[in-house]
Scaffold this active site. Structure first.
Site, short mmCIF file in Angstrom:
data_model
loop_
_atom_site.label_atom_id
_atom_site.label_comp_id
_atom_site.label_asym_id
_atom_site.label_seq_id
_atom_site.Cartn_x
_atom_site.Cartn_y
_atom_site.Cartn_z
N GLY A 1 2.73 -15.41 13.90
CA GLY A 1 4.11 -14.97 13.75
C GLY A 1 4.56 -15.09 12.31
NE ARG B 1 -4.16 -1.76 2.17
CZ ARG B 1 -4.20 -2.93 2.79
NH1 ARG B 1 -3.17 -3.30 3.54
NH2 ARG B 1 -5.24 -3.74 2.66
CE LYS C 1 -6.56 -18.10 13.28
NZ LYS C 1 -5.70 -17.87 14.46
#
Length: 422
Positions: free
Chosen positions: A295, A43, A198
């Site tokens: 992570g 962006r 999920k």
């Protein structure tokens, strides 16, 4: 050579580039081809990146580039990501994504658009844990009886800290933010939406069921206090935010909420920022998957595993695990018909008759009390901590509606479901 374009070169995107460069030899040997990142879309072109690749601020420039074979979508969000991925598939480019929100809302449309074009998403659930591959391939001979997962490291860190150190929710959330485990606005995590996205992905693979986040029961961890952990410890439970799928005949329960789970169960031993997922198959029994759920490096590891799969053969497994619809026609179970034990924390005036009145209300709704503790709160108030035998969700909700209307109740009652193996 396989040329990759990354749309969204943030933490995960930078890790993808770093790992592909650092482990180039073993990745090339396993893929059978060299894999290179040809270009990335961001962006803000003015922001300094930790990688040296050509960059553009136009994702469609990458999608329209005929020399690029695989699009890796790491931009996040739903609507714009859907447009980008849809266009990439229409351009016959293989796609790898880590975007759980995108898949929670558009997985079936994207499967239809993809057809035989590889579309992979291992990193969308539980980061570095290969749970998608396990469900879609390793356990494909089984009817999946249940899935129970700790799928949000932020919530698990907070609940572990509250359990081990007797800390309260507010200060623990602040510490999680300071350590980088929670966002400045943590709502998505602590209210259960991240885990719900999920769960919906896993439920599609396990059961072929199409549901949206708005269709299922989702509750967060913000109402849990140190008192709840006192009760849990007293009676041998841990408190975890679990994403749960359960098969009952042709119906599937899908729900995300805090749970009292017996401490001897493996899922109860998953602490800190780690994720853990238990899957029960009708023939294999219980299998357990544990590892880092977030992570940059862990998520990038899953992204690259999908890239390698595509490089090896071009076509991968059916996106959601089924080459044709399940003839049993699984449907989503109504939340009100959930069957569970329940834990209640009720702040009341400490006066005669209160406990008897609450017991009567519960009894009139076919609910019996299994265990109870009373904790003084002040000179005039007390906290009643009690657990029930198995009853229906609609029964406990009716009882709570009557209890909260009583003049002796001083705060909104807290209810946590108890999840025990049956």
């Amino acid at each position: 050579m396989i040329r990759v374009g990354i749309i969204g070169v943030g933490t995960v995107g930078e890790s993808v580039v770093k790992i592909l460069n650092k482990n180039r030899d073993i990745i090339s040997a396993r893929a059978g081809k060299e894999i290179v990142v040809a270009k990335g879309a961001v962006r803000n072109l003015g922001r300094k990146r930790g990688v040296d690749i050509p960059l553009t601020d136009d994702p469609y420039e990458i999608i329209e580039d005929d020399s690029i074979d695989i699009i890796v979508e790491l931009m996040g969000g739903v609507d714009e990501a859907y447009k980008v991925v849809k266009k990439a598939l229409e351009n016959k480019k293989a796609v790898v994504t880590a975007n759980k929100a995108l898949l929670a809302y558009h997985r079936y449309e994207l499967q239809e658009i993809a057809g035989g074009i590889p579309f992979e998403f291992e990193a969308s659930v539980a980061g570095g844990i290969p749970i998608i591959k396990a469900l879609r391939e390793g356990l494909s001979a089984n009817h999946i009886e249940a899935i129970k997962g700790i799928m949000n490291g932020t919530c698990n860190f907070i609940l572990t800290k509250m359990d081990k150190e007797g800390a309260d929710f507010g200060p623990t959330l602040k510490e999680a933010q300071e350590l980088g485990y929670a966002e400045a606005d943590p709502t998505f995590d602590i209210e259960g939406y991240d885990a719900a996205h999920k769960l919906l992905i896993l439920a599609s693979i396990a059961y072929g069921i199409d549901a949206k986040p708005e269709d299922i029961l989702i509750e967060g961890i913000t109402k849990i206090s140190s008192l709840d952990f006192e009760f849990a410890r007293e009676f041998g439970y841990a408190i975890k935010l679990l994403a749960i799928a359960k098969k009952n005949g042709n119906e599937v329960e899908l729900r995300v909420h805090p749970v009292l789970v017996p401490k001897e169960e493996m899922i109860a031993k998953v602490d800190g920022v780690m994720n853990g997922i238990s899957v029960i198959g009708d023939f294999v029994g219980e299998t357990m998957y544990y590892g880092p759920g977030a992570g940059g490096d862990a998520t990038a590891s899953a992204v690259i595993s999908n890239i390698i799969d595509i490089a090896r053969g071009g076509k991968c497994s059916p996106m959601l695990g089924f080459k044709r619809p399940l003839e049993t026609g699984m449907t989503l179970a109504a939340s009100e018909n959930i069957s569970s034990k329940y834990y209640l924390r009720i702040s009341v005036l400490d006066r005669p008759g209160v406990l008897a009145d609450i017991a009567q209300i519960l009894g009139e709704n076919s609910i019996s009390v299994e265990s109870m503790l009373q904790k003084p709160q002040s000179k005039t108030t007390a906290n009643l901590l009690l657990s029930t035998h198995v009853c229906l969700e609609k029964e406990i909700q009716k009882a709570l509606e009557r209890i909260r209307a009583k003049d002796y109740v001083k705060a909104e009652p807290v209810m946590i479901r108890v999840e025990e193996r049956q």
